[in-house]
Write an enzyme that holds these catalytic residues in place. Structure first.
Site, PDB file in Angstrom:
ATOM      1  CG  HIS A  71      -2.022   0.909   1.325  1.00 37.53           C
ATOM      2  ND1 HIS A  71      -2.391   1.743   0.307  1.00 37.53           N
ATOM      3  CD2 HIS A  71      -2.858   1.219   2.369  1.00 37.53           C
ATOM      4  CE1 HIS A  71      -3.408   2.513   0.696  1.00 37.53           C
ATOM      5  NE2 HIS A  71      -3.702   2.213   1.954  1.00 37.53           N
TER       6      HIS A  71
ATOM      7  CG  HIS B 126      -4.209   0.466  -8.254  1.00 32.20           C
ATOM      8  ND1 HIS B 126      -5.530   0.298  -7.942  1.00 32.20           N
ATOM      9  CD2 HIS B 126      -3.702   1.333  -7.344  1.00 32.20           C
ATOM     10  CE1 HIS B 126      -5.823   1.051  -6.901  1.00 32.20           C
ATOM     11  NE2 HIS B 126      -4.727   1.675  -6.507  1.00 32.20           N
TER      12      HIS B 126
ATOM     13  CG  ASP C 208       2.761   4.520  -4.139  1.00 29.66           C
ATOM     14  OD1 ASP C 208       2.594   5.621  -3.596  1.00 29.66           O
ATOM     15  OD2 ASP C 208       2.086   3.523  -3.858  1.00 29.66           O
TER      16      ASP C 208
ATOM     17  NE  ARG D  40     -17.985 -10.722  13.777  1.00 30.34           N
ATOM     18  CZ  ARG D  40     -17.712 -11.961  13.420  1.00 30.34           C
ATOM     19  NH1 ARG D  40     -17.775 -12.335  12.152  1.00 30.34           N
ATOM     20  NH2 ARG D  40     -17.364 -12.847  14.335  1.00 30.34           N
TER      21      ARG D  40
HETATM   22  N1  CMC Z   1       5.252  -6.683 -10.167  1.00 29.05           N
HETATM   23  C1  CMC Z   1       5.268  -7.919 -10.678  1.00 29.05           C
HETATM   24  N2  CMC Z   1       4.176  -8.716 -10.724  1.00 29.05           N
HETATM   25  C2  CMC Z   1       3.040  -8.199 -10.233  1.00 29.05           C
HETATM   26  C3  CMC Z   1       2.951  -6.917  -9.706  1.00 29.05           C
HETATM   27  C4  CMC Z   1       4.120  -6.146  -9.684  1.00 29.05           C
HETATM   28  N3  CMC Z   1       4.122  -4.907  -9.183  1.00 29.05           N
HETATM   29  N4  CMC Z   1       1.695  -6.673  -9.309  1.00 29.05           N
HETATM   30  C5  CMC Z   1       0.994  -7.782  -9.573  1.00 29.05           C
HETATM   31  N5  CMC Z   1       1.808  -8.703 -10.136  1.00 29.05           N
HETATM   32  C6  CMC Z   1       1.435 -10.047 -10.567  1.00 29.05           C
HETATM   33  C7  CMC Z   1       1.228 -10.934  -9.349  1.00 29.05           C
HETATM   34  O1  CMC Z   1       2.423 -11.549  -8.944  1.00 29.05           O
HETATM   35  C8  CMC Z   1       0.196 -11.899  -9.828  1.00 29.05           C
HETATM   36  O2  CMC Z   1       0.844 -12.861 -10.625  1.00 29.05           O
HETATM   37  P1  CMC Z   1       0.321 -14.404 -10.650  1.00 29.05           P
HETATM   38  O3  CMC Z   1      -1.098 -14.320 -11.156  1.00 29.05           O
HETATM   39  O4  CMC Z   1       1.285 -15.067 -11.558  1.00 29.05           O
HETATM   40  O5  CMC Z   1       0.400 -14.883  -9.214  1.00 29.05           O
HETATM   41  C9  CMC Z   1      -0.675 -11.048 -10.768  1.00 29.05           C
HETATM   42  O6  CMC Z   1       0.165  -9.973 -11.197  1.00 29.05           O
HETATM   43  C10 CMC Z   1      -1.909 -10.498 -10.078  1.00 29.05           C
HETATM   44  O7  CMC Z   1      -1.468  -9.735  -8.949  1.00 29.05           O
HETATM   45  P2  CMC Z   1      -2.174  -9.698  -7.552  1.00 29.05           P
HETATM   46  O8  CMC Z   1      -1.133  -9.570  -6.488  1.00 29.05           O
HETATM   47  O9  CMC Z   1      -3.142 -10.843  -7.423  1.00 29.05           O
HETATM   48  O10 CMC Z   1      -3.026  -8.367  -7.679  1.00 29.05           O
HETATM   49  P3  CMC Z   1      -3.618  -7.567  -6.473  1.00 29.05           P
HETATM   50  O11 CMC Z   1      -4.776  -6.825  -6.998  1.00 29.05           O
HETATM   51  O12 CMC Z   1      -3.828  -8.415  -5.295  1.00 29.05           O
HETATM   52  O13 CMC Z   1      -2.416  -6.581  -6.086  1.00 29.05           O
HETATM   53  C11 CMC Z   1      -1.023  -4.765  -5.802  1.00 29.05           C
HETATM   54  C12 CMC Z   1      -2.372  -5.244  -6.328  1.00 29.05           C
HETATM   55  C13 CMC Z   1      -0.976  -3.248  -5.921  1.00 29.05           C
HETATM   56  C14 CMC Z   1      -0.869  -5.152  -4.335  1.00 29.05           C
HETATM   57  C15 CMC Z   1       0.108  -5.392  -6.635  1.00 29.05           C
HETATM   58  O14 CMC Z   1      -0.004  -4.983  -7.973  1.00 29.05           O
HETATM   59  C16 CMC Z   1       1.470  -5.072  -6.069  1.00 29.05           C
HETATM   60  O15 CMC Z   1       1.918  -5.763  -5.159  1.00 29.05           O
HETATM   61  N6  CMC Z   1       2.157  -4.026  -6.615  1.00 29.05           N
HETATM   62  C17 CMC Z   1       3.419  -3.609  -6.076  1.00 29.05           C
HETATM   63  C18 CMC Z   1       3.202  -2.785  -4.804  1.00 29.05           C
HETATM   64  C19 CMC Z   1       2.649  -1.416  -5.112  1.00 29.05           C
HETATM   65  O16 CMC Z   1       3.123  -0.719  -5.990  1.00 29.05           O
HETATM   66  N7  CMC Z   1       1.647  -0.999  -4.320  1.00 29.05           N
HETATM   67  C20 CMC Z   1       1.042   0.328  -4.430  1.00 29.05           C
HETATM   68  C21 CMC Z   1      -0.376   0.255  -4.857  1.00 29.05           C
HETATM   69  S1  CMC Z   1      -1.026   1.817  -5.399  1.00 29.05           S
HETATM   70  C22 CMC Z   1      -0.907   2.909  -4.097  1.00 29.05           C
HETATM   71  C23 CMC Z   1      -1.679   2.549  -2.886  1.00 29.05           C
HETATM   72  O17 CMC Z   1      -2.872   2.234  -2.969  1.00 29.05           O
HETATM   73  O18 CMC Z   1      -1.105   2.596  -1.811  1.00 29.05           O
END
Ligand code: CMC
Length: 375
Positions: A223, A262, A312, A356
């Site tokens: 986040h 995202h 970010d 909840r």
């Molecule tokens: N780099 C490489 N692979 C990624 C990334 C990334 N930044 N983000 C997602 N993926 C891959 C992930 O590994 C998964 O692959 P697989 O299906 O093979 O397991 C696939 O894409 C789907 O990702 P997910 O983790 O299921 O997607 P999510 O919606 O749960 O996660 C996220 C969203 C923002 C947590 C994720 O994209 C991430 O970890 N990004 C890096 C951290 C980041 O930049 N966070 C800031 C978010 S925006 C600002 C805020 O809200 O604070």
């Protein structure tokens, strides 16, 4: 089914509508709007205080209202002696996010909100005014043993923070860039920290507890902590070639690239990215760091078009070009997002229902209890 398989199936509540809100649309047509105003209009035209007012009261201020709002925030900057003592007790090895969380929790004890929440608007203004002072006071005390005062001719949170951090007047350009970043970070619907704030508020807890809880959620690198993590990624490369090579390796190893992807925007991309990139380019477009950033962005576009940069990614370099230490990137996010959290706390309180949810049980079947002496 194992616990991890179950968690994956549930998918972090992805796609779940968890409530109603009038504050923000996020991802509708890839846009971001605060109370109906497009983020592009707000980021290009407004000081952060205008947006904070909008989030607090639901309408943009007139010039007179803005003037008075700013005066109230300025009057809320000073730390009292007890809060200073709390901050002086926190060592310089502390993570600044924990520091900020401790300060907000301490405010809950030192300047408690009334039980009927009638003073919630005053407390919001207090938080907006005091948070930059908290970070800057602690920064100077923990690192250099000096105590700063809270007097400043700077009328805005952006200018005041930059001045108190460096103890010198910031350039107009830095102040404008900071306003833009604060506007972009102010609000983002039911993100993890805001939802945390709403959960806490839904128990009829006080505003300081709700904000302190939200800070805890913001800290993590998935986040808010992503801006710091993105900075570590970018500055780890000494050339464009090294960046391309390094990012390729990370992708092969299935590592997360911080500052990309995202949950809500998906392939369409985060509309805040282009807005903060303009500032990053203006402040440091001819530097290696910016060139490395663009090289990473371009490579990701080619290799992972479904993972565009989020807000970010270029916030990191914009802050770096303003001379801000990396550890303070996410605390700046707090100074801004506190406006969004508090808007949600007010909205939750106005029509409260305890949040909840339930879980799907995947534990053992009912079993016989065996006394400790017989186990
Ligand atoms: N780099 C490489 N692979 C990624 C990334 C990334 N930044 N983000 C997602 N993926 C891959 C992930 O590994 C998964 O692959 P697989 O299906 O093979 O397991 C696939 O894409 C789907 O990702 P997910 O983790 O299921 O997607 P999510 O919606 O749960 O996660 C996220 C969203 C923002 C947590 C994720 O994209 C991430 O970890 N990004 C890096 C951290 C980041 O930049 N966070 C800031 C978010 S925006 C600002 C805020 O809200 O604070």
């Amino acid at each position: 089914m194992s616990a991890s398989q179950a968690a994956k199936k549930q998918g972090g509540l992805a796609g779940v509508i968890a409530g109603e809100s009038a504050i923000c649309t996020c991802g509708l047509g890839n846009g971001l709007n605060y109370y109906g105003y497009a983020i592009e209009d707000l980021a290009r035209n407004c000081d952060f205080e205008e947006v904070a007012f909008l989030l607090q009261y639901g309408e943009l201020p007139t010039s007179k209202e803005l003037e008075s709002y700013k005066e109230k925030i300025i009057a809320s900057r000073a730390l009292n002696e007890n809060l200073k003592a709390v901050l002086r007790a926190i060592p310089k090895t502390a993570h600044p996010m924990n520091l900020m969380q401790s300060a907000v929790a301490a405010l809950g004890s030192l300047e408690p909100e009334s039980d009927d929440f009638k003073d919630q608007d005053e407390k919001i203004i207090r938080l907006l005014g005091v948070l930059p002072s908290v970070l800057c006071y602690w920064h100077h005390y923990a690192n250099f043993g000096r105590e700063i005062d809270f007097n400043s001719a700077q009328k805005s949170i952006a200018g005041y923070f930059l001045e108190k951090l460096e103890l010198q007047a910031p350039s107009d350009e830095f102040i404008k860039a900071m306003h833009c970043s604060l506007v972009l970070y102010a609000e983002h619907e039911f993100n993890a920290s805001t939802f945390t704030a709403r959960i806490c508020a839904s128990t009829k807890s006080d505003i300081f507890s709700s904000v302190a809880a939200a800070i805890g959620a913001l800290r993590g690198p998935l986040h808010g902590g992503a801006n710091e993590a993105a900075m570590h990624l970018i500055e780890g490369f000494s050339s464009v070639e090294a960046a391309i090579d390094g990012v390729n390796k990370k992708l092969e190893n299935k590592e997360l690239l911080m500052g990309f992807g995202h949950r809500i925007y998906g392939t369409g991309g985060d509309p805040r990215n282009a807005l903060i990139k303009v500032w990053s380019k203006k402040l440091g477009g001819d530097t290696l760091l910016f060139k490395v950033s663009e090289a990473i962005e371009n490579l990701m576009k080619e290799k992972k078009p479904n993972l565009p940069p989020n807000a970010d990614f270029y916030s990191a370099s914009a802050y770096y070009f303003m001379g801000i230490p990396t550890d303070y990137f996410t605390p700046i996010f707090i100074m801004s997002r506190v406006s969004g959290w508090c808007a949600h706390i007010k909205e939750q309180r106005a029509n409260n229902k305890l949040i909840r949810p339930s879980s799907t049980y995947i534990g053992p079947e009912p079993r016989n209890f065996i006394k400790i002496t017989q186990r």
